[in-house]
Each structure stands twice: as structure tokens, then as C-alpha cells.
Design a protein around this motif. Structure first.
Motif, short mmCIF file in Angstrom:
data_model
loop_
_atom_site.label_atom_id
_atom_site.label_comp_id
_atom_site.label_asym_id
_atom_site.label_seq_id
_atom_site.Cartn_x
_atom_site.Cartn_y
_atom_site.Cartn_z
N VAL A 121 4.42 6.93 -0.72
CA VAL A 121 3.04 6.98 -0.23
C VAL A 121 2.68 5.78 0.63
O VAL A 121 1.76 5.86 1.44
CB VAL A 121 2.06 7.09 -1.41
CG1 VAL A 121 2.26 8.41 -2.15
CG2 VAL A 121 2.20 5.91 -2.37
N ALA A 122 3.37 4.64 0.44
CA ALA A 122 3.00 3.45 1.19
C ALA A 122 4.22 2.57 1.41
O ALA A 122 5.14 2.53 0.58
CB ALA A 122 1.92 2.65 0.47
N VAL A 123 4.22 1.86 2.54
CA VAL A 123 5.25 0.89 2.87
C VAL A 123 4.55 -0.39 3.32
O VAL A 123 3.71 -0.36 4.23
CB VAL A 123 6.19 1.40 3.98
CG1 VAL A 123 7.12 0.28 4.44
CG2 VAL A 123 6.99 2.59 3.50
N PHE A 124 4.86 -1.50 2.67
CA PHE A 124 4.36 -2.80 3.11
C PHE A 124 5.35 -3.34 4.14
O PHE A 124 6.51 -3.63 3.81
CB PHE A 124 4.23 -3.76 1.93
CG PHE A 124 2.97 -3.56 1.14
CD1 PHE A 124 1.82 -4.27 1.43
CD2 PHE A 124 2.92 -2.63 0.10
CE1 PHE A 124 0.66 -4.10 0.71
CE2 PHE A 124 1.76 -2.45 -0.64
CZ PHE A 124 0.62 -3.18 -0.33
N ALA A 125 4.90 -3.47 5.36
CA ALA A 125 5.75 -3.93 6.46
C ALA A 125 5.76 -5.45 6.51
O ALA A 125 4.70 -6.08 6.51
CB ALA A 125 5.27 -3.35 7.79
#
Length: 389
Positions: free
Chosen positions: A305-309
């Protein structure tokens, strides 16, 4: 060392310039060395980063401009962090002594280099007229170094290379030990019996596998196949990683990852979290957090659901959607930075939401984390409602 490229690089680095200017293939400037193809030198000259220089590193050959620029960018980093970052970025690294000598020379503190010369003429079969190292193509004649450089080379052959926890897992040549990672994962995480010695040596999977048994992240954690997944950067130098993500997202307190590592805490393979009060109600959402996509099966990607770049495009190597444009149209993207830092141009070009954390005011962490969760919960409800309990 007679090399106009190195001399031009030294003219920039020793002048007190804050940084070198990187250029993409289309000529536009960038601060991301991973996506740069050229470096801009004085007088408007552009040099491809893959151009070989006259600096000869033992076991590496003539270093390209990219390796020199990368070394300069991490000149103040600990040697172990430099080796780890070089391995992650697939950039040739040099030894401890070579690195120190080259950095001092680029700073302008030294007039000449006693390292970085090609092997002596008897070993490489070349004889030069002026005693300086020259650039050479493969299988071409190479000039011998000066007497002082030859002595330094002989001494270096007897030196013991400094090893760290990063370099011990970096084999020379093209050897790969990725099968050991899978072997340890199967034995210690999945509690599977070890394979035979022959199959373990070649990385073969056990011949008998239970049909229908999942080998993904949920199987390792004992979670349900509907648990949401959040991916964080695998690097040590990012603001948020596996060392401090749980304390930040679960306890709403930011602590630099370096400070957590200094306590001696081991990096977890994965983290389980439960988000209570989902969408303001009484339900809870279970979230799995990891930094390695090797633990994801094809079906698991639908639960990301989410990716911290972290800011570097190499982070997405091995992802199902390898390009940032495609990735952040399918998952929610976030980037965490300090409040007094500028957002890098590469992050600005991605479809991610940027959050700023204060360096010292910890009372601002809680509203920041609540904002992140509120944004993510709304995104899940809109784009992946099947993951909601």
C-alpha cells in the motif's frame, strides 16, 4: 599522475565548491548520481561518468570517473558506510589507504599521489618514457610508475585489507552467495530442515515442497494474506529505515537511524504493526513492514500500500514496478526529510508526498505521524478497500 580528467576534478574539489555538477543524458542537471551520465567540469567540459581515469586500484583496474566522484561525495562517511554504499550502488570501491590518499589529493592537501599507479613494468609488460601512469586500453602497454610509487605498490601487496561486516559479504570477482540468504531464511525464519550439502552448495531448492504452502512474507510472519505491506529503503543513510520505522510510525517518535544502530540493536527482517482506530472507528489494520522485496511473492504485491522513498532510484531495483512513475501510480508514495533541507529534484519528479520532520522538536512528531496515517488510510479505502478489515 598525468591525467587531465583527474586534474580537472581536483580543480573543482580543491576550490571549495560545495559539489560537482551532474548531468542526465539529455543534458539537464541532477543531484542524483545514480541517474547521472556526465559530470560538468571547468570551462564547460562534460565528461561521461563511465570514462576511465589513470587511477589504478588494486583488483579493480583503472577507476571510472563515477567511482572517483562517488568516493568524493562520501569523503566524510565512515569507511564501512562507504563500502556498503558502493556495493549497493554497484560502484567500484578502493581500499582504506587508497581512499584516504585520494581524498587528501582531491582536497588539495597533497601535491602528488603515492597510490593509484599501475603495477610495475615487469608485471604488466610496459615501459614508459616519463615514469608516469598513463591510461591504456585492455591488453595495451602500460607505463611504469615512479620509483616511490613502485615501492608503495610493493608495500601495498603485503598489506592486510581492512574488513568490515559489509565487506565480508562482498566477494571478489563475480561470485554470488545469494543462495546463502535463501538457505538461512528457510532454516531460521520458516523453520524448514536444511537441504543436502550438494543442493545447498548450488542453491537448489528442496526436491519436495508442500503443495499450496505459501513462502511469502505472510508465511514467515504467520499473518493473514490480507495484511497490508509497507516498504522502506534498505540503505543505512536514509532518514527512515528498518531501524527506526516502528518507533516512528507506531510510537510517533522520530529517532535517527544512526542513533538506534549505535545502541547495538539488530536490524529486524520484518516488522508487524497494528494500526488501531482505523478511519476513526474501532477496527484495526495489521501492517507488515520490510525493506527487502525478496520476501514478496507475486501475489504479495497487490497488498503493498505504501513505499517510503529514500531519494535514490536504485531503491526500486527488483520491484514489480521498477520505474518510479509506474510504481507511484499503483502505491502511495512518501518521502521523509529534515525540515531545514531542500527536497531533491528526483523526489520532486515523483508522485510522492513529502513530510518534514524537525531535528530537535519531538513534540511535532505525533501530528506528523497522524497526518501520514490519515493520508494512507484514505488512500487504502479508495484504492484497495479489500485490505480493510
Amino acid at each position: 599522475m598525468a591525467d587531465p580528467i583527474l586534474a580537472s576534478l581536483r580543480a573543482v574539489t580543491s576550490s571549495g565548491s560545495p559539489s560537482l555538477a551532474y548531468l542526465r543524458a539529455d543534458g539537464t542537471p541532477t543531484t542524483d548520481l545514480a541517474e547521472a551520465t556526465d559530470v560538468s567540469l571547468p570551462h564547460g567540459d562534460q565528461v561521461p561518468l563511465d570514462t576511465a581515469t589513470a587511477f589504478f586500484a588494486a583488483g579493480k583496474g583503472y577507476l571510472p570517473v563515477r567511482a572517483i566522484v562517488f568516493l568524493w561525495a562520501l569523503r566524510d562517511a565512515p569507511f564501512g558506510d562507504y563500502l556498503t554504499s558502493a556495493f549497493q550502488h554497484q560502484v567500484a570501491a578502493v581500499g582504506f589507504q587508497e581512499r584516504n590518499e585520494l581524498v587528501e589529493w582531491l582536497r588539495g592537501a597533497k601535491d602528488r599521489l603515492d597510490v593509484g599507479h599501475a603495477p610495475i613494468a615487469q608485471e604488466v609488460g610496459g615501459v614508459g618514457a616519463d615514469g608516469d601512469t598513463v591510461m591504456a586500453e585492455a591488453n595495451a602497454t602500460q607505463a611504469p610508475p615512479s620509483a616511490a610509487a613502485s615501492l608503495a605498490y610493493r608495500e601495498r601487496r603485503n598489506e592486510y585489507t581492512l574488513r568490515s561486516r559489509g565487506t565480508y559479504l562482498t566477494p571478489p570477482g563475480n561470485k554470488q552467495f545469494s543462495h546463502l540468504t535463501k538457505l538461512c531464511y528457510d532454516i531460521f525464519i520458516r523453520n524448514k530442515p536444511p537441504p543436502t550439502a550438494v543442493s545447498a552448495m548450488h542453491g537448489d531448492a528442496p526436491s519436495k515442497r508442500a503443495k499450496g504452502k505459501s513462502t511469502g512474507l505472510s508465511a514467515a510472519t504467520g499473518g493473514a494474506p490480507a495484511d497490508a505491506i509497507i516498504l522502506v529503503p534498505p540503505g543505512f543513510n536514509t532518514l527512515l529505515n528498518m531501524y527506526n520505522v516502528k518507533q516512528f510510525l507506531d510510537r510517533a517518535t522520530f529517532e535517527p537511524a544512526d542513533a538506534v544502530r549505535a545502541k547495538g540493536d539488530a536490524k529486524p527482517a520484518y516488522i508487524e504493526m497494528t494500526r488501531k482506530g482505523l478511519l476513526g472507528g474501532k477496527k484495526s489494520l495489521k501492517v507488515l513492514i520490510c525493506d527487502s522485496v525478496d520476501r514478496l511473492e507475486p501475489g504479495d504485491w497487490d497488498r503493498v500500500v505504501a513505499v517510503f522513498a529514500g531519494g535514490m532510484a536504485w531503491q526500486f531495483h527488483g520491484y514489480k514496478w521498477a520505474t518510479p512513475v509506474e510504481l507511484f501510480t499503483r502505491v502511495r508514495g512518501y518521502h521523509l526529510k529534515y525540515h531545514d533541507e531542500e527536497t531533491s529534484p528526483s523526489v520532486n519528479a515523483w508522485n510522492v508526498r513529502v513530510f518534514s520532520v524537525h531535528r530537535s522538536k519531538r513534540h511535532l512528531d505525533q501530528p506528523l505521524v497522524l497526518d501520514i496515517w490519515a493520508d494512507l488510510e484514505k488512500w487504502i479505502a479508495t484504492n484497495k478497500p479489500h485490505l480493510l478489515p
